[in-house]
Design an enzyme around this catalytic site. Structure first.
Site, PDB file in Angstrom:
ATOM      1  CE1 TYR A 157      -3.784   1.383  -0.019  1.00  0.00           C
ATOM      2  CE2 TYR A 157      -3.656   2.961   1.797  1.00  0.00           C
ATOM      3  CZ  TYR A 157      -4.019   2.594   0.566  1.00  0.00           C
ATOM      4  OH  TYR A 157      -5.086   3.903   0.493  1.00  0.00           O
ATOM      5  CE  LYS A 164      -6.866   6.829   0.370  1.00  0.00           C
ATOM      6  NZ  LYS A 164      -8.221   7.148  -0.316  1.00  0.00           N
TER       7      LYS A 164
HETATM    8  P1  NAD Z   1     -12.355   2.946  -8.296  1.00  0.00           P
HETATM    9  O1  NAD Z   1     -11.519   3.140  -9.583  1.00  0.00           O
HETATM   10  O2  NAD Z   1     -13.994   2.794  -8.379  1.00  0.00           O
HETATM   11  O3  NAD Z   1     -12.736   4.283  -8.308  1.00  0.00           O
HETATM   12  C1  NAD Z   1     -11.226   5.225  -8.029  1.00  0.00           C
HETATM   13  C2  NAD Z   1     -12.173   6.432  -8.291  1.00  0.00           C
HETATM   14  O4  NAD Z   1     -10.620   7.778  -8.336  1.00  0.00           O
HETATM   15  C3  NAD Z   1     -12.339   6.492  -9.868  1.00  0.00           C
HETATM   16  O5  NAD Z   1     -13.497   6.989 -10.629  1.00  0.00           O
HETATM   17  C4  NAD Z   1     -11.606   7.136 -11.095  1.00  0.00           C
HETATM   18  O6  NAD Z   1     -11.552   7.969 -12.325  1.00  0.00           O
HETATM   19  C5  NAD Z   1     -11.115   8.390 -10.063  1.00  0.00           C
HETATM   20  N1  NAD Z   1      -9.066   9.271 -10.380  1.00  0.00           N
HETATM   21  C6  NAD Z   1      -8.381   8.752  -9.769  1.00  0.00           C
HETATM   22  N2  NAD Z   1      -7.406   9.741 -10.009  1.00  0.00           N
HETATM   23  C7  NAD Z   1      -8.162  10.711 -10.593  1.00  0.00           C
HETATM   24  C8  NAD Z   1      -7.870  12.087 -11.391  1.00  0.00           C
HETATM   25  N3  NAD Z   1      -7.247  12.501 -11.366  1.00  0.00           N
HETATM   26  N4  NAD Z   1      -8.939  12.928 -11.935  1.00  0.00           N
HETATM   27  C9  NAD Z   1     -10.520  12.264 -11.199  1.00  0.00           C
HETATM   28  N5  NAD Z   1     -10.482  11.586 -11.303  1.00  0.00           N
HETATM   29  C10 NAD Z   1      -9.478  10.578 -11.213  1.00  0.00           C
HETATM   30  O7  NAD Z   1     -12.376   2.354  -6.952  1.00  0.00           O
HETATM   31  P2  NAD Z   1     -12.370   2.261  -5.494  1.00  0.00           P
HETATM   32  O8  NAD Z   1     -11.962   1.347  -4.767  1.00  0.00           O
HETATM   33  O9  NAD Z   1     -14.097   2.901  -5.672  1.00  0.00           O
HETATM   34  O10 NAD Z   1     -12.332   3.749  -5.132  1.00  0.00           O
HETATM   35  C11 NAD Z   1     -12.786   4.899  -4.410  1.00  0.00           C
HETATM   36  C12 NAD Z   1     -11.937   5.091  -3.271  1.00  0.00           C
HETATM   37  O11 NAD Z   1     -12.311   4.048  -2.373  1.00  0.00           O
HETATM   38  C13 NAD Z   1     -10.217   5.812  -3.063  1.00  0.00           C
HETATM   39  O12 NAD Z   1     -10.562   6.995  -2.663  1.00  0.00           O
HETATM   40  C14 NAD Z   1      -9.856   4.566  -2.334  1.00  0.00           C
HETATM   41  O13 NAD Z   1      -8.426   4.717  -1.290  1.00  0.00           O
HETATM   42  C15 NAD Z   1     -10.680   4.364  -1.495  1.00  0.00           C
HETATM   43  N6  NAD Z   1     -11.049   2.940  -0.708  1.00  0.00           N
HETATM   44  C16 NAD Z   1     -11.523   1.608  -1.785  1.00  0.00           C
HETATM   45  C17 NAD Z   1     -10.483   0.419  -1.322  1.00  0.00           C
HETATM   46  C18 NAD Z   1     -10.915  -0.796  -2.010  1.00  0.00           C
HETATM   47  O14 NAD Z   1     -10.474  -1.609  -1.050  1.00  0.00           O
HETATM   48  N7  NAD Z   1     -11.505  -0.579  -2.867  1.00  0.00           N
HETATM   49  C19 NAD Z   1     -11.313   0.594   0.606  1.00  0.00           C
HETATM   50  C20 NAD Z   1     -10.630   1.676   0.783  1.00  0.00           C
HETATM   51  C21 NAD Z   1     -10.552   3.059   0.364  1.00  0.00           C
HETATM   52  O1  0WE Z   2      -6.923   3.234  -1.843  1.00  0.00           O
HETATM   53  C1  0WE Z   2      -6.858   1.408  -2.483  1.00  0.00           C
HETATM   54  C2  0WE Z   2      -6.220   1.359  -3.825  1.00  0.00           C
HETATM   55  C3  0WE Z   2      -5.631   2.899  -4.546  1.00  0.00           C
HETATM   56  C4  0WE Z   2      -5.812   2.387  -5.864  1.00  0.00           C
HETATM   57  C5  0WE Z   2      -4.956   1.733  -6.727  1.00  0.00           C
HETATM   58  C6  0WE Z   2      -4.771   1.375  -7.986  1.00  0.00           C
HETATM   59  C7  0WE Z   2      -4.294   1.307  -8.648  1.00  0.00           C
HETATM   60  C8  0WE Z   2      -3.729   1.277 -10.667  1.00  0.00           C
HETATM   61  C9  0WE Z   2      -4.094   3.816  -5.993  1.00  0.00           C
HETATM   62  N1  0WE Z   2      -3.651   3.626  -6.681  1.00  0.00           N
HETATM   63  C10 0WE Z   2      -3.645   2.960  -8.303  1.00  0.00           C
HETATM   64  N2  0WE Z   2      -3.064   3.676  -9.216  1.00  0.00           N
HETATM   65  C11 0WE Z   2      -3.022   2.303 -10.468  1.00  0.00           C
HETATM   66  O2  0WE Z   2      -1.719   1.544 -11.767  1.00  0.00           O
HETATM   67  N3  0WE Z   2      -7.237   0.895  -1.747  1.00  0.00           N
HETATM   68  C12 0WE Z   2      -7.701   0.929  -0.154  1.00  0.00           C
HETATM   69  C13 0WE Z   2      -7.282  -1.188  -2.468  1.00  0.00           C
HETATM   70  C14 0WE Z   2      -5.687  -1.321  -1.830  1.00  0.00           C
HETATM   71  O3  0WE Z   2      -5.205  -1.095  -2.677  1.00  0.00           O
HETATM   72  C15 0WE Z   2      -3.734  -1.872  -1.989  1.00  0.00           C
HETATM   73  C16 0WE Z   2      -4.243  -2.324  -1.462  1.00  0.00           C
HETATM   74  C17 0WE Z   2      -6.216  -1.761  -0.951  1.00  0.00           C
HETATM   75  C18 0WE Z   2      -6.755  -2.640  -0.011  1.00  0.00           C
HETATM   76  C19 0WE Z   2      -2.844  -1.466  -2.645  1.00  0.00           C
HETATM   77  C20 0WE Z   2      -1.930  -2.679  -1.292  1.00  0.00           C
HETATM   78  C21 0WE Z   2      -2.544  -3.212  -0.732  1.00  0.00           C
HETATM   79  C22 0WE Z   2      -3.272  -2.629  -0.405  1.00  0.00           C
END
Ligand code: NAD
Ligand code: 0WE
Length: 264
Positions: A157, A164
């Protein structure tokens, strides 16, 4: 009457039907909110417009959150349709892929650090700044999505954990700035969910399994569960809650080791 009847919400971060922001939009629509969306780049534009139509919204604006001009443009356009705004959902996170695969000290770069913090943390401040005039005096609520990697380390991460941590601190400072205007600012720390942002991550499946094993609820959480908590936090039911991070992770963050892990 829905919990969000009469509320106008801007949702930033819908990329696919798996997005947490998609689940939030769906729950907000169910609870009677009026919705507007931004999308990142033309490629996502058509997809987001189609989804918006299902929620009876034709308010979709391009917005790369690294651009102050694009952010300003969103509110200029929105102002033509809405006299104000009640809710902003920030569901955006990004670091260059190379930053999320390997040893933190070996692979973190100045540029990767900058990008992660700009897109994942500063963008929330930038949105709040641009939205401030439209938020004023209407029980506003801002909500962002975070992850427990801000508090404890886990493999890969890396710099996203720092971004974050910054985002979570920013929730508190933004709550301080906007509280006097009646605007609340909170975050949800979600457990891992299989979305686009997770699909690039090596051994994400294994992580899901480990999470479910340790979490008191003995399962992973769904985007719909995050969305229901988002409804509450952005509704007037949560009128006394600001500057908080609410975990929607099945309790995982509180457990150092579970009985199930001992039995392996
Ligand atoms: P997702 O890929 O569906 O959403 C990520 C979004 O970020 C996308 O809509 C993408 O277009 C947008 N984005 C990235 N760079 C951008 C930029 N420069 N300008 C505008 N938009 C941009 O994935 P998600 O899991 O729904 O992620 C949403 C949020 O939830 C993130 O902040 C992620 O860190 C957080 N989150 C995700 C998880 C998980 O396990 N999926 C867990 C905890 C928190
Ligand atoms: O916040 C996130 C994901 C954030 C994310 C994911 C990507 C994949 C594609 C940010 N940047 C990128 N860039 C890319 O090019 N999460 C909370 C999901 C997540 O990501 C991990 C996790 C978890 C959970 C990465 C490593 C370990 C755990």
């Amino acid at each position: 009457m829905g919990l969000l009847s009469g509320k106008k919400a801007l949702i930033v971060g819908v990329a696919s039907k798996h997005s947490i922001a998609y689940a939030i939009a769906d729950a907000f629509h169910r609870e009677g909110a009026e919705l507007a969306f931004t999308f990142q780049g033309e490629k996502l534009g058509e997809r987001v417009k189609k989804m918006a139509a299902e929620w009876e919204s034709d308010l979709c604006f391009p917005c790369d959150v690294s651009s102050d001009e694009e952010i300003a443009q969103v509110f200029t356009e929105l102002n033509k349709h809405w006299d104000g705004i009640n809710i902003i959902i920030h569901s955006v996170g990004f670091a260059p892929a190379e930053e999320l695969d390997g040893d933190y000290l070996n692979i973190t770069t100045r540029e990767g650090f900058r990008i992660a913090h700009d897109i994942s943390a500063y963008s929330f401040v930038a949105l709040a700044k641009a939205a401030r005039p439209m938020l004023k005096g209407r029980n506003g609520a801002l909500l962002t999505l975070t992850y427990h990697g801000s508090q404890q380390t886990l493999p890969n991460y890396n710099v996203m954990g720092l971004a974050k941590a910054s985002l979570e601190a920013s929730v508190r400072y933004l709550a301080g700035s906007l509280g006097p205007e009646g605007i609340r600012v909170n975050s949800i720390s979600a457990g891992p969910i299989k979305t686009l942002a997770a699909s690039g991550i090596k051994s994400f499946r294994k992580m899901l399994k480990k999470n479910a094993e340790r979490a008191p609820l003995k399962r992973n959480i769904t985007a719909a569960e995050v969305a229901n908590s988002a409804v509450f936090l952005c509704s007037d039911m949560a009128s006394g809650i600001t500057a908080q991070n609410v975990y929607v992770d099945g309790g995982f963050n509180t457990c150092a080791m579970s009985l199930d892990e001992m039995e392996d």
